[in-house]
Write an enzyme that holds these catalytic residues in place. Structure first.
Site, PDB file in Angstrom:
ATOM      1  CG  HIS A   1     -14.302 -33.001  -4.068  1.00  0.00           C
ATOM      2  ND1 HIS A   1     -14.263 -33.897  -5.122  1.00  0.00           N
ATOM      3  CD2 HIS A   1     -13.236 -33.272  -3.291  1.00  0.00           C
ATOM      4  CE1 HIS A   1     -13.209 -34.691  -4.971  1.00  0.00           C
ATOM      5  NE2 HIS A   1     -12.568 -34.324  -3.871  1.00  0.00           N
TER       6      HIS A   1
ATOM      7  N   GLY B   1       2.290 -34.618 -11.961  1.00  0.00           N
ATOM      8  CA  GLY B   1       2.384 -34.287 -13.378  1.00  0.00           C
ATOM      9  C   GLY B   1       1.270 -34.874 -14.205  1.00  0.00           C
TER      10      GLY B   1
ATOM     11  CG  ASP C   1      -6.017 -37.088  -3.573  1.00  0.00           C
ATOM     12  OD1 ASP C   1      -6.510 -37.623  -2.563  1.00  0.00           O
ATOM     13  OD2 ASP C   1      -6.697 -36.820  -4.583  1.00  0.00           O
TER      14      ASP C   1
END
Length: 388
Positions: A197, A251, A276
């Site tokens: 980030h 993907g 995640d």
């Protein structure tokens, strides 16, 4: 507990992938691999590949529970459902929230970990991962910008006290004031710092790595990209050979060709498969909250929900790590045993928890993820117990 041995086509062991043979489990612990059948119960899984239990080092929750709920019972629900899907160890991952809320999340995770008995069959808590709040607004993504602050070692120490010493990984933007000092301080404490980030320049990334940072948060996503005159954070991930790079292997966050580019540059030995996954993973499509922000899950992905009701940018995945392993093989980026290692021993090493997780070694808890020949999930064991 009884002693038994698993017969399979392949065993992904620390020294090599062995073809055929038997792996003994006794009283919930790994024994030895042998070419010949031992004198005990044999569980015939011919056609399968046996690997260590999958280790997800970046995951916010599962099955409608997340670290932001700040409830030990919810962490346990996530753990049980993750084990049913192949993950035997996870790092419950926080979001960018207030200092106090993050402290409460750490305390709840610690409570869940402390309250487990020997008969609990669910993914083990390998540690806590702090994703935020030391980020830049330029790449804040699905993190709440209201709570962004500069890295602060004293605040970290308070969180670590609430966590009972369980924090093993902390993310930050490399360009933030105090970033290098934070990386150095946490490295001295044995805690991994991960860059993400972030809108850092390549030089700022290298400065943080030289100070102790050793990992990159979901590479490509939420960071300054690679340009031939501005290598940025992605360039730093690709060229620092002794660091580890997370990759969301669904993907969708990163297309397979870009995943291959990272693996080719980094080497599979330093590329970490992660999910995640948000708390709504494992649930039906619909509207949910994530990190205090409204999200919508549709088409196998989560998006931020805009104030006008439209969908915004990608907020996170609902991937399982077992599916991510299969994807890497289906995309022909790595071999089956390499993909398994990227989600087990490489992942554990990247978080410095490989002394406890990610490897099949005699005497360790018999946590195994077993795949069919087509890389679909066959069965999971936690402490030698088959997960139902």
């Amino acid at each position: 507990m009884s002693t038994f041995a698993i017969k399979a086509d392949k065993f992904v062991l620390p020294g090599a992938t062995m073809q055929g043979g038997y792996l003994t489990v006794s009283d919930g612990k790994f024994g030895m691999w042998s070419a010949d059948a031992p004198d005990c119960e044999i569980r015939d899984l011919t056609g399968s590949i046996v690997g260590p239990g999958l280790v997800d080092t970046h995951i916010h929750g599962f099955y409608n529970h997340a670290t932001t709920d700040r409830e030990a019972a919810g962490i346990d629900v996530s753990s049980v459902e993750l084990a049913r899907r192949g993950t035997t160890c996870w790092l419950p991952t926080t979001f960018t929230e207030s200092v106090e809320q993050i402290a409460d999340s750490c305390a709840a995770i610690a409570e869940a970990d402390e309250g487990r008995g020997e008969d609990f069959v669910g993914a083990r808590i390998g540690g806590i991962y702090l994703e935020g709040p030391f980020f830049t607004e330029a790449h804040v993504g699905a993190q709440n910008p209201v709570y962004l602050i500069d890295p602060d070692v004293e605040v970290f120490d308070m969180w670590q006290e609430k966590a009972g010493g369980r924090i093993v990984k902390s993310a930050l933007a490399a360009e933030k004031d105090g970033a290098r000092e934070y990386c150095a301080a946490l490295d001295a404490r044995g805690v991994v710092t991960s860059i993400g980030h972030s809108d850092a320049t390549y030089d700022e990334v290298i400065a943080a790595v030289n100070a102790g940072a050793s990992c990159f948060v979901h590479t490509y996503n939420g960071q300054r990209g690679l340009h031939h005159r501005d290598p940025g954070v992605v360039g730093g991930a690709m060229t620092t050979k002794n660091t580890y790079a997370e990759i969301i292997c669904d993907g969708r966050h990163v297309v397979p060709t870009a995943v291959k580019a990272l693996v080719d540059a980094k080497g599979w030995e330093h590329t970490v498969l992660i999910t995640d996954c948000l708390g709504c993973g494992g649930m039906p499509e619909g509207d949910y909250m994530s990190g205090g922000l409204p999200v919508v899950m549709k088409g196998g992905l989560c998006y931020l929900r805009n104030e006008d009701g439209t969908t915004g940018s990608i907020a996170g995945s609902v991937l399982t790590l077992a599916q991510g392993v299969k994807n890497m093989v289906d995309w022909q980026i790595v071999t089956a045993d390499q993909a398994i290692r990227m989600a087990t021993e490489v992942a554990a090493r990247s978080a410095r928890i490989d002394d406890r997780f990610g490897l099949i070694r005699p005497g360790r808890a018999a946590d195994m993820t077993i795949f069919n020949a087509d890389m679909t999930l066959a069965v999971t064991y936690v402490g030698g117990v088959e997960v139902k």
